[in-house]
Scaffold this active site. Structure first.
Site, PDB file in Angstrom:
ATOM      1  N   GLU A 121       0.829  -1.212   0.000  1.00  0.00           N
ATOM      2  CA  GLU A 121       0.000   0.000   0.000  1.00  0.00           C
ATOM      3  C   GLU A 121       0.859   1.257   0.000  1.00  0.00           C
ATOM      4  O   GLU A 121       0.650   2.191   0.786  1.00  0.00           O
ATOM      5  CB  GLU A 121      -0.999   0.000   1.167  1.00  0.00           C
ATOM      6  CG  GLU A 121      -2.253  -0.788   0.865  1.00  0.00           C
ATOM      7  CD  GLU A 121      -3.411  -0.518   1.817  1.00  0.00           C
ATOM      8  OE1 GLU A 121      -3.587   0.640   2.254  1.00  0.00           O
ATOM      9  OE2 GLU A 121      -4.135  -1.481   2.127  1.00  0.00           O
ATOM     10  N   ASP A 168       1.403  -8.692   2.706  1.00  0.00           N
ATOM     11  CA  ASP A 168       0.040  -8.684   3.233  1.00  0.00           C
ATOM     12  C   ASP A 168      -0.773  -9.657   2.395  1.00  0.00           C
ATOM     13  O   ASP A 168      -1.169  -9.351   1.276  1.00  0.00           O
ATOM     14  CB  ASP A 168      -0.537  -7.268   3.155  1.00  0.00           C
ATOM     15  CG  ASP A 168      -1.981  -7.196   3.639  1.00  0.00           C
ATOM     16  OD1 ASP A 168      -2.503  -8.230   4.105  1.00  0.00           O
ATOM     17  OD2 ASP A 168      -2.589  -6.109   3.538  1.00  0.00           O
TER      18      ASP A 168
END
Length: 369
Positions: free
Chosen positions: A152, A269
């Site tokens: 991200e 993730d």
């Protein structure tokens, strides 16, 4: 991840008439203004002066020519990112780092050890972004990892890291290749230049993704050992489990395809639930989950914990092990062995929030010389 709605968008006809280049520049202005805490007219001025290159414009904004009178009159909010920790310094007096209580096994510069951090830094949340970026950088400066896997990441955050982390080479999907437009985000791998030598890099697309997800891979050498390093941000939310499982299968396939002489590490993730790994058929015999290999230590079981982490303001308690590390030893076993795992980012910053809605993971490994 859900796509943002078109709230505030102009009528459809006007949107169709707008040139792609104009749209891109409007998005760049909005992005610059969010990071710099300025209005769009100021953003447009700096971007225009720097040929619409985000990194140059941000550098120009946060580090103008030295002029004492100008510095004294500059608003405090403008200098927020200026005070971010410089990762080229071995020490920092940043207030964030003074609060951090490092584990006893903090990484030292030692050829018999190798360390890395993996962290979803939640760049899509622009609230308190400068201070949260400072927090992340404090941990990087403190632990001095050989490799950092990030998820991200947004273009301004990446530009900031390139500026501050000059001791690292940062590998990512380039902005021009479409990974990041005004609302784009991507993954990155940071390699310590003094110790990790990049040999090649590769991006593996996920054909079924609806969220711009892919697999970023680099082939490196560390202390005479060949490593194949990988990171990804697998498809988010429970409703996209099928695609997430397909992406996991692609990751495991790529890990097994790496040269047998390489140690292979995936860190990222995964958004995985345990039952999804089971549904996938479990991990191959030659690939291990580092947390499980280390005895399932309870202190670092959950990396997404809404009971302890209030960043998202979720009233319900959710504890999940989204962030995972997969490891495949080289054919000649014993050269690199996982030794410890710890959570990072557990302390609130001065703004009252954590660096991210995810905890980071610090992994130390032994290199058998």
């Amino acid at each position: 991840m859900e796509q943002r709605s078109g709230r505030g968008a102009r009528p459809e006809a006007a949107g169709e008439e707008e040139e792609p280049e104009v749209k891109k520049r409007r998005l760049l202005c909005a992005e610059f203004a969010s990071v710099a805490s300025c209005d769009s007219s100021v953003a447009q001025c700096y971007l225009t002066e720097n040929d619409w290159e985000m990194e140059r414009a941000l550098n120009s904004y946060f580090e103008p020519p030295v002029d004492e009178s100008a510095v004294e009159s500059r608003p405090q909010t403008v200098s927020e990112l200026e005070t971010c920790v410089d990762l080229t310094n071995e020490e920092t007096t940043d207030s964030t780092s003074s609060k951090i209580s490092p584990p006893e096994n903090i990484q030292q510069e030692d050829d018999s050890m190798f360390s890395f951090i993996t962290w979803n830094i939640d760049g899509l949340d622009l609230n308190n972004l400068p201070e949260r970026a400072r927090g992340v950088c404090s941990y990087l400066a403190l632990y001095n990892p050989d490799v950092v896997f990030l998820q991200e990441v947004i273009p301004p955050y990446c530009s900031y890291l390139r500026k501050r982390a000059s001791s690292y080479e940062i590998i990512t999907v380039e902005f021009e290749e479409g990974a990041g437009n005004g609302e784009g985000y991507f993954t990155a791998i940071m390699l310590k230049k003094s110790r990790v030598k990049l040999k090649s890099q590769e991006i593996i697309p996920f054909p079924g993704t609806k969220m711009m997800r892919n697999l970023l891979c680099v082939h490196v050498s560390v202390s005479g050992n060949e490593l194949y390093l990988m990171t990804s941000h697998l498809e988010s939310t429970r409703g996209h489990a099928k695609e997430r499982i397909n992406q996991l299968k692609a990751v495991l396939k790529k890990m097994q395809e790496a040269p047998e002489s390489d140690t292979v590490i995936f860190a990222g993730d995964t958004n995985l639930r345990d039952q999804e790994v089971t549904k996938c058929g479990g991990l191959p015999n030659n690939i291990l989950d580092v947390w499980e290999f280390l005895g399932k230590p309870e202190h670092c079981r959950y990396t997404w914990d809404t009971q302890m982490n209030s960043n998202l303001g979720i009233p319900n308690t959710c504890k999940l092990r989204f962030d995972r590390i997969f490891f495949r030893a080289a054919a000649e076993e014993g050269h690199i062995i996982p030794r410890s795992l710890d959570l990072l980012g557990l302390e609130k910053l001065d703004c009252g929030r954590f660096p991210s809605d995810h905890w980071g993971l610090l992994c130390n490994l032994d290199i058998i010389l």
